[in-house]
Each structure stands twice: as C-alpha cells, then as structure tokens.
Design a protein around this motif. Structure first.
Motif, PDB file in Angstrom:
ATOM      1  N   PRO A  33       0.826  -1.209   0.000  1.00 14.95           N
ATOM      2  CA  PRO A  33       0.000   0.000   0.000  1.00 14.95           C
ATOM      3  C   PRO A  33       0.858   1.257   0.000  1.00 14.95           C
ATOM      4  O   PRO A  33       1.977   1.266   0.501  1.00 14.95           O
ATOM      5  CB  PRO A  33      -0.806  -0.123   1.299  1.00 14.95           C
ATOM      6  N   GLY A  34       0.307   2.324  -0.591  1.00 14.93           N
ATOM      7  CA  GLY A  34       1.011   3.592  -0.609  1.00 14.93           C
ATOM      8  C   GLY A  34       2.116   3.681  -1.631  1.00 14.93           C
ATOM      9  O   GLY A  34       3.002   4.535  -1.519  1.00 14.93           O
ATOM     10  N   THR A  35       2.090   2.824  -2.659  1.00 14.06           N
ATOM     11  CA  THR A  35       3.131   2.825  -3.676  1.00 14.06           C
ATOM     12  C   THR A  35       2.519   3.062  -5.055  1.00 14.06           C
ATOM     13  O   THR A  35       1.304   3.097  -5.212  1.00 14.06           O
ATOM     14  CB  THR A  35       3.903   1.501  -3.682  1.00 14.06           C
ATOM     15  N   LEU A  36       3.386   3.231  -6.043  1.00 17.00           N
ATOM     16  CA  LEU A  36       2.977   3.427  -7.418  1.00 17.00           C
ATOM     17  C   LEU A  36       3.370   2.226  -8.256  1.00 17.00           C
ATOM     18  O   LEU A  36       4.372   1.567  -7.975  1.00 17.00           O
ATOM     19  CB  LEU A  36       3.629   4.690  -7.998  1.00 17.00           C
ATOM     20  N   CYS A  37       2.605   1.967  -9.287  1.00 20.38           N
ATOM     21  CA  CYS A  37       2.918   0.871 -10.188  1.00 20.38           C
ATOM     22  C   CYS A  37       4.037   1.296 -11.147  1.00 20.38           C
ATOM     23  O   CYS A  37       4.345   2.488 -11.258  1.00 20.38           O
ATOM     24  CB  CYS A  37       1.676   0.456 -10.969  1.00 20.38           C
ATOM     25  N   PRO A 109      -2.820  10.506   3.614  1.00 22.54           N
ATOM     26  CA  PRO A 109      -1.646  10.078   4.391  1.00 22.54           C
ATOM     27  C   PRO A 109      -0.429   9.789   3.526  1.00 22.54           C
ATOM     28  O   PRO A 109       0.708  10.075   3.931  1.00 22.54           O
ATOM     29  CB  PRO A 109      -2.142   8.806   5.097  1.00 22.54           C
ATOM     30  N   TRP A 110      -0.655   9.237   2.329  1.00 20.99           N
ATOM     31  CA  TRP A 110       0.471   8.915   1.456  1.00 20.99           C
ATOM     32  C   TRP A 110       1.042  10.181   0.820  1.00 20.99           C
ATOM     33  O   TRP A 110       2.266  10.317   0.687  1.00 20.99           O
ATOM     34  CB  TRP A 110       0.025   7.920   0.390  1.00 20.99           C
ATOM     35  N   MET A 111       0.183  11.107   0.435  1.00 14.60           N
ATOM     36  CA  MET A 111       0.649  12.390  -0.078  1.00 14.60           C
ATOM     37  C   MET A 111       1.419  13.144   0.998  1.00 14.60           C
ATOM     38  O   MET A 111       2.440  13.790   0.728  1.00 14.60           O
ATOM     39  CB  MET A 111      -0.542  13.209  -0.570  1.00 14.60           C
ATOM     40  N   ALA A 112       0.941  13.046   2.231  1.00 14.23           N
ATOM     41  CA  ALA A 112       1.606  13.725   3.345  1.00 14.23           C
ATOM     42  C   ALA A 112       3.011  13.181   3.578  1.00 14.23           C
ATOM     43  O   ALA A 112       3.913  13.928   3.961  1.00 14.23           O
ATOM     44  CB  ALA A 112       0.770  13.587   4.615  1.00 14.23           C
ATOM     45  N   ARG A 113       3.222  11.893   3.339  1.00 13.25           N
ATOM     46  CA  ARG A 113       4.562  11.318   3.499  1.00 13.25           C
ATOM     47  C   ARG A 113       5.551  11.987   2.550  1.00 13.25           C
ATOM     48  O   ARG A 113       6.680  12.296   2.928  1.00 13.25           O
ATOM     49  CB  ARG A 113       4.525   9.814   3.243  1.00 13.25           C
ATOM     50  N   TRP A 114       5.125  12.195   1.314  1.00 11.85           N
ATOM     51  CA  TRP A 114       5.994  12.877   0.355  1.00 11.85           C
ATOM     52  C   TRP A 114       6.250  14.314   0.797  1.00 11.85           C
ATOM     53  O   TRP A 114       7.355  14.839   0.642  1.00 11.85           O
ATOM     54  CB  TRP A 114       5.348  12.867  -1.035  1.00 11.85           C
ATOM     55  N   MET A 115       5.225  14.947   1.363  1.00  7.55           N
ATOM     56  CA  MET A 115       5.360  16.336   1.817  1.00  7.55           C
ATOM     57  C   MET A 115       6.323  16.445   3.005  1.00  7.55           C
ATOM     58  O   MET A 115       7.138  17.371   3.075  1.00  7.55           O
ATOM     59  CB  MET A 115       3.986  16.893   2.186  1.00  7.55           C
ATOM     60  N   VAL A 116       6.219  15.512   3.923  1.00  7.67           N
ATOM     61  CA  VAL A 116       7.120  15.519   5.084  1.00  7.67           C
ATOM     62  C   VAL A 116       8.566  15.362   4.634  1.00  7.67           C
ATOM     63  O   VAL A 116       9.478  16.013   5.173  1.00  7.67           O
ATOM     64  CB  VAL A 116       6.728  14.413   6.079  1.00  7.67           C
ATOM     65  N   ARG A 117       8.778  14.521   3.642  1.00 10.99           N
ATOM     66  CA  ARG A 117      10.126  14.357   3.101  1.00 10.99           C
ATOM     67  C   ARG A 117      10.629  15.663   2.492  1.00 10.99           C
ATOM     68  O   ARG A 117      11.760  16.090   2.735  1.00 10.99           O
ATOM     69  CB  ARG A 117      10.121  13.252   2.046  1.00 10.99           C
ATOM     70  N   ALA A 118       9.784  16.326   1.689  1.00  5.70           N
ATOM     71  CA  ALA A 118      10.181  17.570   1.034  1.00  5.70           C
ATOM     72  C   ALA A 118      10.394  18.702   2.038  1.00  5.70           C
ATOM     73  O   ALA A 118      11.244  19.572   1.832  1.00  5.70           O
ATOM     74  CB  ALA A 118       9.132  17.982   0.006  1.00  5.70           C
ATOM     75  N   GLY A 119       9.626  18.696   3.113  1.00  2.97           N
ATOM     76  CA  GLY A 119       9.702  19.775   4.094  1.00  2.97           C
ATOM     77  C   GLY A 119      10.396  19.382   5.381  1.00  2.97           C
ATOM     78  O   GLY A 119      10.096  19.949   6.441  1.00  2.97           O
TER      79      GLY A 119
END
Length: 256
Positions: A33-37, A109-119
């Motif tokens: 879960p939370g991944t891209l193909c 929640p998955w979009m937020a993970r990318w945001m936390v990494r960027a910020g």
C-alpha cells in the motif's frame, strides 16, 4: 523469520486478499500500500535540491549554498520558506484532483509522506501545522477540506501540534482558477483572519501552513499575512504539488 513476524504476516494476509493494495495513481494492483505501479512511477517528478532557499523553486544547476531566485528577490514573500513535494503534472496532478474533487481522502496520508520528506527542514523547526481553510459554505458543499486532510496527516506523522481551526476564511471568494495575478489578490483581500481568542495559540510560534497545490502563491501569501498580523513568529509553506513553468515539464532536457 521469528514467530512475531510470522504472526504479523498471518494477520495481514486476509486483509491483503479482501482489500488488495492499489496504485496511488491508477488503482492497479501493487505489492504494498502507498506505492505506485511501474507505469505511474515515471510520471512523478519529485522536487529536489538545488532550489531557491526561499521559494523552493528548483534550479537546473547548482548555484551555491543559500542562493535565492530572481522571483524571491523581486517580490519577497511574507512566508519564510516554501517547499513542495512534486511537480503538478501527470500522476501527482491526478492524485491532487482525486483528493480534492473525487473524495479520495485515503490518498492524504500517502501524499503527506511525500510532503514531510520535502519539508523535513521545516518540520524540525516548527511548533505547529495548520491548513489553508475553506469558507464554511464551501466546506458544507464539499464535506471536507483537502488541505486539512493533508495537515492532519502531517501532524500525525511528525508529532507536530495541529491547529485546524485557528485560521478561518471569513469571505466566500470566487475560485482562483482563470484569474490574473491582480484579480487573485483582489479576490482574496481580507479573506483570512485569526479570531482574537485564538491568537494566543500562535503567538510567536513557528508555523507550517499546508495547502494541496502552490500555483501563483496568492492564497498562501494572503493567509501568511493574516497569521503574522495575528502574532505568529514565522510561517513556512508546505504543499503537495507545485505549478512550474513548462521548462520543468516531464520529458524536458533539464531534470529537477
């Protein structure tokens, strides 16, 4: 493999059968879960250094430590720094639109993970996180605020305090899509405020203001000014996606 790992897998196995994980971009089946193909992954452009230290706008080449863009020099924003996770194009664009207009709150929640990494640098210095608010009429029509879904997920993942109701939108403004820069400024003039009884919550605090997409920055700039006027110590901006010039489009010569 120890007994605890086996037990954990045994618990998760029925869930995977009944609710198999799907790609965030296209909903095809994936392994976790939370991944891209494999088809969607190339359609994501993460925003990485080197970038303008203020605006977070990526540079095509290393410009040296602390360098800021011409945009930041010509029109200094009221916020301290802005960061975005991905370029608003392709798969991220579909994700943002699915969250906002397709009721796909499960993406937050998955979009937020990318945001936390960027910020990451913003998070380490912040006291609290809060969303760009919707006017109550639009909230009732949509039933949720996509920015609040993201900020709530960020707060859970980072342990930051979530100030969901401190900043309010007191005017029901026109949608910003299609407006010129001047029209956007006029449209949002006086739109945001912090009620007096809530101002102690942000007094001298370092805040992260969260939105889904950074387009021209008019919304977050106006909201930032309202927070600073109410006593906030500083405001950083964190968004999921960023609209950038066509020079940054997927398939371009320069990478981000």
């Amino acid at each position: 493999m120890d007994v605890r790992s086996l037990a954990s897998q045994a618990v998760r196995w029925p869930a995977k059968i009944l609710f198999p994980p799907v790609c965030l971009g296209c909903r095809n089946l994936v392994g976790e879960p939370g991944t891209l193909c494999p088809d969607c992954w190339p359609g994501v452009r993460f925003l990485e250094r080197p970038w303008c230290e203020v605006m977070g706008t990526p540079f095509a080449h290393e410009m040296g430590e602390g360098v800021v863009s011409a945009e930041a020099i010509a029109d200094p924003p009221p916020f301290k720094r802005a960061r975005s996770a991905v370029l608003y194009e392709g798969v991220p664009q579909r994700m943002a639109r699915s969250l906002k207009f397709g009721d796909r709150t499960d993406l937050a929640p998955w979009m937020a993970r990318w945001m936390v990494r960027a910020g990451a640098e913003l998070v380490t210095e912040a006291d609290a996180v809060l969303p760009v608010p919707l006017h109550r009429y639009r909230f009732l029509a949509r039933r949720f605020n996509q920015s609040a879904e993201l900020s709530r997920a960020i707060a859970r993942q980072t342990g930051l305090r979530h100030l969901a109701a401190v900043l309010i939108r007191r005017q029901s403004t026109r949608p910003q899509v299609g407006l010129t820069a001047a029209e956007r400024e006029t449209n949002l003039s006086g739109a945001f405020t912090v009620p007096p009884h809530l101002r102690p919550l942000i007094k001298n605090k370092r805040l992260i203001l969260v939105d889904d997409v950074y387009t021209t920055g008019t919304t977050v700039k106006t909201a930032t000014r309202a927070l600073l006027a109410a006593g906030a110590g500083s405001v950083d901006v964190l968004t999921f996606a960023r609209v950038l010039p066509k020079d940054f489009a997927l398939g371009g010569v320069e990478t981000i």
